[in-house]
Design a protein around this motif. Structure first.
Motif, PDB file in Angstrom:
ATOM      1  N   PRO A  73      -5.441   2.318   2.638  1.00  0.00           N
ATOM      2  CA  PRO A  73      -4.581   1.122   2.573  1.00  0.00           C
ATOM      3  C   PRO A  73      -5.303  -0.183   2.910  1.00  0.00           C
ATOM      4  N   GLY A  74      -6.436  -0.124   3.611  1.00  0.00           N
ATOM      5  CA  GLY A  74      -7.140  -1.347   3.990  1.00  0.00           C
ATOM      6  C   GLY A  74      -7.941  -1.981   2.877  1.00  0.00           C
ATOM      7  N   ILE A  75      -8.037  -1.330   1.714  1.00  0.00           N
ATOM      8  CA  ILE A  75      -8.812  -1.853   0.586  1.00  0.00           C
ATOM      9  C   ILE A  75      -7.960  -1.759  -0.674  1.00  0.00           C
ATOM     10  N   PHE A  76      -8.087  -2.741  -1.566  1.00  0.00           N
ATOM     11  CA  PHE A  76      -7.343  -2.698  -2.821  1.00  0.00           C
ATOM     12  C   PHE A  76      -8.192  -3.268  -3.943  1.00  0.00           C
ATOM     13  N   ILE A  96      -4.252   4.105 -10.017  1.00  0.00           N
ATOM     14  CA  ILE A  96      -3.145   5.029  -9.763  1.00  0.00           C
ATOM     15  C   ILE A  96      -2.666   4.822  -8.325  1.00  0.00           C
ATOM     16  N   PRO A  97      -1.494   4.187  -8.119  1.00  0.00           N
ATOM     17  CA  PRO A  97      -0.580   3.606  -9.117  1.00  0.00           C
ATOM     18  C   PRO A  97      -1.116   2.288  -9.648  1.00  0.00           C
ATOM     19  N   ASP A  98      -0.562   1.856 -10.796  1.00  0.00           N
ATOM     20  CA  ASP A  98      -1.052   0.631 -11.414  1.00  0.00           C
ATOM     21  C   ASP A  98      -0.366  -0.617 -10.878  1.00  0.00           C
ATOM     22  N   ALA A  99       0.752  -0.463 -10.162  1.00  0.00           N
ATOM     23  CA  ALA A  99       1.454  -1.602  -9.563  1.00  0.00           C
ATOM     24  C   ALA A  99       0.950  -1.792  -8.133  1.00  0.00           C
ATOM     25  N   ILE A 100       0.286  -2.926  -7.875  1.00  0.00           N
ATOM     26  CA  ILE A 100      -0.342  -3.185  -6.583  1.00  0.00           C
ATOM     27  C   ILE A 100       0.111  -4.546  -6.076  1.00  0.00           C
ATOM     28  N   ASP A 101       0.534  -4.595  -4.819  1.00  0.00           N
ATOM     29  CA  ASP A 101       0.887  -5.853  -4.168  1.00  0.00           C
ATOM     30  C   ASP A 101      -0.377  -6.398  -3.503  1.00  0.00           C
ATOM     31  N   VAL A 102      -0.973  -7.406  -4.119  1.00  0.00           N
ATOM     32  CA  VAL A 102      -2.240  -7.943  -3.613  1.00  0.00           C
ATOM     33  C   VAL A 102      -2.058  -8.770  -2.351  1.00  0.00           C
ATOM     34  N   GLU A 103      -0.836  -9.164  -2.018  1.00  0.00           N
ATOM     35  CA  GLU A 103      -0.582  -9.996  -0.846  1.00  0.00           C
ATOM     36  C   GLU A 103      -0.187  -9.179   0.386  1.00  0.00           C
TER      37      GLU A 103
END
Length: 250
Positions: A73-76, A96-103
């Motif tokens: 979770p600490g890296i995206f 995977i998953p393709d929906a990522i909350d960058v904020e």
């Protein structure tokens, strides 16, 4: 004599079991290795993954080599940045998953898997390599330490062969889904997991972290900066803008 005979038979059975166990271990797999490296500093980094197939590289003709990367979770990965890179053919990856909350901060995020396609290395005939831009998430304020450590596990090497099945002992079917074998393939195909050398060392990302006792100071400075910037914007609008009717026209 009977006791000695039984003891000899027991020793012989143990020896045969050990020999059979040794024969079951594939002797052609030790050359496969996966390494990873983090470049740059701070929150915005570049993860470089390299797969070396060794002697097994001869059997990978016509196959796509990829790395399945597990990000905590600490890296995206920024999906918009990744889409831009893929549009310019600079990288090929599936999130995977393709929906990522960058904020979202680290404590409100979930883990992420990336299927990264690797390109042949120019100076190594049986090596494949690719780079992936990654970003560190904001951590909770700490009491003393000004850095947080995020551990990145070793990637999993995969092969995708659309035209033929690989009968090699070192390759087993993987559950990886969602990515095509190559640019010509219309859909996903069989992905094979490569038996690889265990990696004793894990990659550690150091992320800057704020201190908890600085919270009040940060809040006050943020409020003052917001008020100052808002005042400057309002003054510029009243001076150079065209508002009618309104308080600025008086």
């Amino acid at each position: 004599m009977a006791v000695g005979r039984r003891r000899g038979e027991a020793v012989l059975s143990v020896g045969l079991a050990l020999l059979l166990g040794a024969l079951r271990v594939p002797a052609t797999c030790p050359g496969v290795s996966v390494t990873q490296q983090l470049l740059k500093e701070g929150f915005h980094r570049e993860l470089v993954v390299k797969v070396e197939l060794g002697a097994r590289g001869e059997d990978a003709g016509g196959c796509t080599v990829a790395a399945r990367i597990h990000l905590p979770p600490g890296i995206f990965v920024d999906p918009y940045e990744l889409a831009s890179l893929q549009q310019h053919n600079l990288t090929k990856a599936v999130l995977i998953p393709d929906a990522i909350d960058v904020e979202a901060p680290e404590y409100l995020s979930t883990e992420l898997h990336v299927l990264l396609s690797l390109e042949p290395h120019l100076q190594c005939s049986h090596c494949f390599q690719a780079a992936l831009p990654v970003h560190g998430r904001y951590q909770r304020p700490a009491e003393e330490s000004q850095e947080a450590w995020v551990v990145v596990q070793s990637p999993e090497a995969l092969l995708c062969c659309c035209d033929n099945l690989l009968p090699a002992e070192c390759w087993t079917l993987s559950a990886a889904e969602g990515a095509p074998c190559s640019g010509q393939a219309p859909g996903p195909c069989r992905w094979y997991r490569i038996t690889q050398k265990p990696t004793p060392e894990e990659l550690v990302l150091q992320v800057p972290v704020g201190l908890r006792h600085h919270s009040s100071l940060v809040c006050v400075l943020t409020l003052l900066a917001t008020v100052l910037c808002s005042s400057l914007v309002l003054a510029a609008v009243c001076r150079y803008g065209h508002l009618s009717p309104g308080p600025c026209s008086e």
